[in-house]
Every structure is written in structure tokens, then in C-alpha cells.
Scaffold this motif. Structure first.
Motif, PDB file in Angstrom:
ATOM      1  N   SER A   1      16.197  -8.744  44.178  1.00 49.21           N
ATOM      2  CA  SER A   1      16.424  -7.518  43.422  1.00 49.21           C
ATOM      3  C   SER A   1      16.440  -7.844  41.932  1.00 49.21           C
ATOM      4  CB  SER A   1      17.745  -6.860  43.831  1.00 49.21           C
ATOM      5  OG  SER A   1      18.831  -7.687  43.476  1.00 49.21           O
ATOM      6  N   CYS A   2      16.204  -6.823  41.141  1.00 49.38           N
ATOM      7  CA  CYS A   2      16.199  -6.985  39.686  1.00 49.38           C
ATOM      8  C   CYS A   2      16.698  -5.674  39.097  1.00 49.38           C
ATOM      9  CB  CYS A   2      14.784  -7.311  39.199  1.00 49.38           C
ATOM     10  SG  CYS A   2      14.685  -7.680  37.446  1.00 49.38           S
ATOM     11  N   ASP A   3      17.846  -5.722  38.450  1.00 48.83           N
ATOM     12  CA  ASP A   3      18.434  -4.495  37.914  1.00 48.83           C
ATOM     13  C   ASP A   3      17.821  -4.137  36.564  1.00 48.83           C
ATOM     14  OD1 ASP A   3      19.552  -6.296  36.162  1.00 48.83           O
ATOM     15  OD2 ASP A   3      21.603  -6.031  36.872  1.00 48.83           O
ATOM     16  N   SER A   4      18.347  -3.084  35.963  1.00 49.30           N
ATOM     17  CA  SER A   4      17.788  -2.606  34.701  1.00 49.30           C
ATOM     18  C   SER A   4      17.938  -3.644  33.585  1.00 49.30           C
ATOM     19  CB  SER A   4      18.440  -1.285  34.297  1.00 49.30           C
ATOM     20  OG  SER A   4      19.845  -1.442  34.169  1.00 49.30           O
TER      21      SER A   4
ATOM     22  N   LEU B   1       3.561 -10.752  36.579  1.00 47.13           N
ATOM     23  CA  LEU B   1       4.478 -10.989  37.685  1.00 47.13           C
ATOM     24  C   LEU B   1       3.685 -11.114  38.968  1.00 47.13           C
ATOM     25  CD1 LEU B   1       7.009  -8.104  36.867  1.00 47.13           C
ATOM     26  CD2 LEU B   1       6.869 -10.362  35.817  1.00 47.13           C
ATOM     27  N   TYR B   2       4.119 -12.003  39.852  1.00 47.01           N
ATOM     28  CA  TYR B   2       3.496 -12.069  41.177  1.00 47.01           C
ATOM     29  C   TYR B   2       4.564 -12.300  42.229  1.00 47.01           C
ATOM     30  CZ  TYR B   2       3.735 -17.195  41.479  1.00 47.01           C
ATOM     31  OH  TYR B   2       4.164 -18.491  41.548  1.00 47.01           O
ATOM     32  N   GLY B   3       4.228 -11.908  43.451  1.00 45.21           N
ATOM     33  CA  GLY B   3       5.165 -12.055  44.555  1.00 45.21           C
ATOM     34  C   GLY B   3       6.329 -11.087  44.475  1.00 45.21           C
ATOM     35  N   VAL B   4       6.126  -9.934  43.864  1.00 42.76           N
ATOM     36  CA  VAL B   4       7.206  -8.965  43.649  1.00 42.76           C
ATOM     37  C   VAL B   4       7.550  -8.262  44.965  1.00 42.76           C
ATOM     38  CG1 VAL B   4       7.900  -6.925  42.349  1.00 42.76           C
ATOM     39  CG2 VAL B   4       6.438  -8.634  41.273  1.00 42.76           C
ATOM     40  N   LYS B   5       8.827  -8.331  45.327  1.00 49.21           N
ATOM     41  CA  LYS B   5       9.321  -7.727  46.578  1.00 49.21           C
ATOM     42  C   LYS B   5       9.480  -6.213  46.422  1.00 49.21           C
ATOM     43  CE  LYS B   5      10.307 -11.711  48.626  1.00 49.21           C
ATOM     44  NZ  LYS B   5       9.184 -12.464  48.984  1.00 49.21           N
ATOM     45  N   VAL B   6       9.614  -5.542  47.557  1.00 52.23           N
ATOM     46  CA  VAL B   6       9.686  -4.082  47.598  1.00 52.23           C
ATOM     47  C   VAL B   6      10.844  -3.548  46.762  1.00 52.23           C
ATOM     48  CG1 VAL B   6      10.063  -2.091  49.104  1.00 52.23           C
ATOM     49  CG2 VAL B   6       8.539  -3.924  49.827  1.00 52.23           C
ATOM     50  N   MET B   7      12.030  -4.162  46.868  1.00 54.55           N
ATOM     51  CA  MET B   7      13.190  -3.647  46.113  1.00 54.55           C
ATOM     52  C   MET B   7      12.960  -3.728  44.599  1.00 54.55           C
ATOM     53  SD  MET B   7      16.659  -4.729  48.118  1.00 54.55           S
ATOM     54  CE  MET B   7      17.662  -3.959  46.866  1.00 54.55           C
ATOM     55  N   VAL B   8      12.326  -4.791  44.156  1.00 50.17           N
ATOM     56  CA  VAL B   8      12.034  -4.928  42.726  1.00 50.17           C
ATOM     57  C   VAL B   8      10.975  -3.906  42.318  1.00 50.17           C
ATOM     58  CG1 VAL B   8      11.213  -6.477  40.919  1.00 50.17           C
ATOM     59  CG2 VAL B   8      12.689  -7.364  42.739  1.00 50.17           C
ATOM     60  N   MET B   9       9.944  -3.752  43.127  1.00 48.56           N
ATOM     61  CA  MET B   9       8.906  -2.761  42.832  1.00 48.56           C
ATOM     62  C   MET B   9       9.494  -1.360  42.793  1.00 48.56           C
ATOM     63  SD  MET B   9       5.966  -3.864  42.002  1.00 48.56           S
ATOM     64  CE  MET B   9       4.994  -2.386  42.131  1.00 48.56           C
ATOM     65  N   ASP B  10      10.440  -1.080  43.682  1.00 45.69           N
ATOM     66  CA  ASP B  10      11.094   0.235  43.667  1.00 45.69           C
ATOM     67  C   ASP B  10      11.751   0.488  42.316  1.00 45.69           C
ATOM     68  OD1 ASP B  10      10.300   0.762  46.259  1.00 45.69           O
ATOM     69  OD2 ASP B  10      12.264   0.329  47.150  1.00 45.69           O
ATOM     70  N   ASN B  11      12.457  -0.499  41.786  1.00 47.55           N
ATOM     71  CA  ASN B  11      13.093  -0.336  40.477  1.00 47.55           C
ATOM     72  C   ASN B  11      12.059  -0.191  39.367  1.00 47.55           C
ATOM     73  OD1 ASN B  11      15.690  -0.336  41.405  1.00 47.55           O
ATOM     74  ND2 ASN B  11      16.080  -2.483  40.959  1.00 47.55           N
ATOM     75  N   ILE B  12      10.981  -0.922  39.459  1.00 46.35           N
ATOM     76  CA  ILE B  12       9.917  -0.795  38.456  1.00 46.35           C
ATOM     77  C   ILE B  12       9.361   0.628  38.462  1.00 46.35           C
ATOM     78  CG2 ILE B  12       7.540  -1.509  37.917  1.00 46.35           C
ATOM     79  CD1 ILE B  12       8.428  -4.380  38.701  1.00 46.35           C
ATOM     80  N   HIS B  13       9.194   1.202  39.659  1.00 43.92           N
ATOM     81  CA  HIS B  13       8.697   2.579  39.754  1.00 43.92           C
ATOM     82  C   HIS B  13       9.755   3.588  39.330  1.00 43.92           C
ATOM     83  CE1 HIS B  13       4.777   1.709  41.356  1.00 43.92           C
ATOM     84  NE2 HIS B  13       5.307   0.931  42.282  1.00 43.92           N
TER      85      HIS B  13
ATOM     86  N   PHE C   1      12.147   3.293  37.167  1.00 42.53           N
ATOM     87  CA  PHE C   1      12.278   3.286  35.709  1.00 42.53           C
ATOM     88  C   PHE C   1      10.939   3.509  34.998  1.00 42.53           C
ATOM     89  CE2 PHE C   1      15.941   0.643  37.076  1.00 42.53           C
ATOM     90  CZ  PHE C   1      16.942   1.471  36.613  1.00 42.53           C
ATOM     91  N   GLU C   2       9.893   3.812  35.788  1.00 41.04           N
ATOM     92  CA  GLU C   2       8.558   4.120  35.265  1.00 41.04           C
ATOM     93  C   GLU C   2       8.027   3.002  34.350  1.00 41.04           C
ATOM     94  OE1 GLU C   2       8.651   8.049  33.580  1.00 41.04           O
ATOM     95  OE2 GLU C   2       9.367   8.935  35.443  1.00 41.04           O
ATOM     96  N   LEU C   3       8.100   1.779  34.854  1.00 47.65           N
ATOM     97  CA  LEU C   3       7.711   0.612  34.066  1.00 47.65           C
ATOM     98  C   LEU C   3       6.423  -0.041  34.548  1.00 47.65           C
ATOM     99  CD1 LEU C   3      11.241  -1.022  33.806  1.00 47.65           C
ATOM    100  CD2 LEU C   3      10.075   0.382  32.098  1.00 47.65           C
ATOM    101  N   ARG C   4       5.727   0.563  35.477  1.00 47.63           N
ATOM    102  CA  ARG C   4       4.544  -0.061  36.077  1.00 47.63           C
ATOM    103  C   ARG C   4       3.515  -0.488  35.029  1.00 47.63           C
ATOM    104  NH1 ARG C   4       1.435  -2.942  37.363  1.00 47.63           N
ATOM    105  NH2 ARG C   4       0.051  -2.985  39.148  1.00 47.63           N
ATOM    106  N   LYS C   5       3.375   0.282  33.979  1.00 46.25           N
ATOM    107  CA  LYS C   5       2.378  -0.037  32.954  1.00 46.25           C
ATOM    108  C   LYS C   5       2.861  -1.106  31.963  1.00 46.25           C
ATOM    109  CE  LYS C   5       0.159   4.407  33.277  1.00 46.25           C
ATOM    110  NZ  LYS C   5      -0.197   5.659  32.638  1.00 46.25           N
ATOM    111  N   MET C   6       4.125  -1.496  32.070  1.00 50.84           N
ATOM    112  CA  MET C   6       4.688  -2.493  31.154  1.00 50.84           C
ATOM    113  C   MET C   6       4.349  -3.924  31.559  1.00 50.84           C
ATOM    114  SD  MET C   6       6.291  -0.790  28.806  1.00 50.84           S
ATOM    115  CE  MET C   6       7.398  -1.934  28.038  1.00 50.84           C
ATOM    116  N   PHE C   7       3.994  -4.114  32.835  1.00 46.19           N
ATOM    117  CA  PHE C   7       3.754  -5.452  33.350  1.00 46.19           C
ATOM    118  C   PHE C   7       2.416  -5.506  34.076  1.00 46.19           C
ATOM    119  CE2 PHE C   7       8.279  -4.338  34.187  1.00 46.19           C
ATOM    120  CZ  PHE C   7       8.822  -4.995  33.103  1.00 46.19           C
ATOM    121  N   GLU C   8       1.857  -6.692  34.154  1.00 45.22           N
ATOM    122  CA  GLU C   8       0.714  -6.930  35.022  1.00 45.22           C
ATOM    123  C   GLU C   8       1.301  -7.513  36.308  1.00 45.22           C
ATOM    124  OE1 GLU C   8      -2.439  -9.185  33.230  1.00 45.22           O
ATOM    125  OE2 GLU C   8      -2.081  -8.262  31.284  1.00 45.22           O
ATOM    126  N   ILE C   9       1.036  -6.865  37.444  1.00 41.53           N
ATOM    127  CA  ILE C   9       1.635  -7.275  38.714  1.00 41.53           C
ATOM    128  C   ILE C   9       0.537  -7.676  39.685  1.00 41.53           C
ATOM    129  CG2 ILE C   9       3.097  -6.565  40.642  1.00 41.53           C
ATOM    130  CD1 ILE C   9       4.482  -4.636  38.698  1.00 41.53           C
TER     131      ILE C   9
END
Length: 75
Positions: A23-26, A44-56, A58-66
Motif C-alpha cells: 500500500s502507499c498512502d497520500s 513505476l513497475y510492479g504496482v499492486k492493486v491497492m496502490v493503483m487504487d490510490n493512484i486512481h 487521487f487522480e494521479l495516473r498522469k503523474m507517473f509512468e506505470i
């Protein structure tokens, strides 16, 4: 401390392995966003579902290359 070390190396692109991150909090995401303010684009690579959920959430998908794997991230 990670941010300081990255700045010392002077790299503009870094690859971060998230395979063992459950997990990765704010606050953790904010640290990654801070890197962008210094012109560093985190991959970022190997990102788990819980971390991806937080990225979505907080609407941060465009902030990182995954990517799914290290091999994809280094291309």
C-alpha cells in the motif's frame, strides 16, 4: 531521504520497483509527486492493486509512468 539521494545523483528519470509495496498512502504519493517538481519523472513497475487504487482515487495516473515489468520501464 530517498528524494535527497535521487537529487544527489542528478538523474531526471528513475525506475522504482513497487513489487513488494502492499500500500502507499497520500504521503508516499506526495513524495513521488515532489520529484516531478524537480524535473524527475518517476517510472513505476510492479504496482499492486491497492496502490493503483490510490493512484486512481487521487487522480494521479498522469503523474507517473506505470509499467508491468522492469523490462518495459527501461525501454
Amino acid at each position: 531521504e530517498l528524494k535527497r539521494e535521487i537529487m544527489e545523483f542528478g538523474k531526471k528519470r528513475i525506475i522504482i520497483n513497487f513489487e513488494n509495496v502492499g500500500s502507499c498512502d497520500s504521503a508516499g504519493l506526495a513524495c513521488l509527486i515532489d520529484l516531478r517538481h524537480y524535473g524527475i519523472v518517476p517510472k513505476l513497475y510492479g504496482v499492486k492493486v491497492m496502490v493503483m487504487d490510490n493512484i486512481h482515487i487521487f487522480e494521479l495516473r498522469k503523474m507517473f509512468e506505470i509499467y508491468n515489468s522492469y523490462e518495459e520501464a527501461v525501454k
